[in-house]
Design a protein around this motif. Sequence first.
Motif, short mmCIF file in Angstrom:
data_model
loop_
_atom_site.label_atom_id
_atom_site.label_comp_id
_atom_site.label_asym_id
_atom_site.label_seq_id
_atom_site.Cartn_x
_atom_site.Cartn_y
_atom_site.Cartn_z
N LYS A 192 0.54 -1.17 -0.08
CA LYS A 192 0.13 -0.01 0.06
C LYS A 192 0.85 1.21 0.01
CE LYS A 192 -4.09 -1.89 2.32
NZ LYS A 192 -4.81 -2.00 3.46
N VAL A 193 2.07 1.12 0.24
CA VAL A 193 3.01 2.31 0.49
C VAL A 193 4.32 1.71 -0.10
CG1 VAL A 193 4.11 3.82 2.07
CG2 VAL A 193 1.82 3.08 2.79
N CYS A 230 1.50 6.89 -1.52
CA CYS A 230 0.23 5.91 -1.66
C CYS A 230 -0.61 6.49 -2.37
CB CYS A 230 0.06 5.55 -0.05
SG CYS A 230 -0.92 6.98 0.83
#
Length: 200
Positions: free
Chosen positions: A165-166, A176
Motif C-alpha cells: 500500500k505504501v 500511497c
Amino acid sequence: MNYINQLNYPDLIYITRTKLEGADRESGKTTTIKSSGCGLCCAVMVAKNLIPDCNFEIEDAIKLSYESEANAYIGTNYKFFAPAFSQKFNLEYESTCDIERLKDWLGSGGIAVANVGGDREGYTGVFSKKGHYITVINLENDNRVALLDPSYCEGKYESEGRKGKVKMKDGFIAVCDISVLKKDAENRNPSFHLFRLNNK
C-alpha cells in the motif's frame, strides 16, 4: 525536504495527559517525543517546509503545545494546537474531512497534517496501529500523495494489512494512493489539518 523522526527523541520529555488522573506532571516520565510527539514532529515539518528559513524546533513545538493546552490528554490535540501554530506563523488554516478539499489544498501549494485512526474492526491501520499524525506534502500526478511519517522505520509498511500500500522514495518519503490515506483517516474528525502561506 525537511524530515523529522520522533523515534530519534527517546529522551526528550513531552509532558502530556495533564488533565488525566495519575499523570506525572512533575517529571513527565510518562511520555516523550518518541512515544507521543508525532503531532509536534509534523508541525516542525510543516513549518520548515513552508518557511525554509524559520527557526522552529521540537523544543519550540513542545512549548507551544503547553501554552495552547494541546497536551491535556493523550498526545497532541490539533484542535487546540493547530490554531495556535497557524497564528504563530501567520499561516492560512482550516480543518476538514473532505478528501477533495485536501487535494485542492495540496494543489495550491499547501501542506496538511493527517490524523489517521489506526486499527479498528475489520481494518488494519496502514500508518499506525492507533492514532497518529503524518504530514502530507504533495499530490502526485497519478492521484497518489507523498507523505512524511514521523514514526517511519525500515519494514514498517511490509507487515500484514500494509504490504503493497505504501512505497518509499528518497529514503523517507512515503507515497500511497490517496484512497489509502482517506480510508486510514476516515474515523477521525477532522481528518486533515490544512496549512499554507497566507498571501492576504
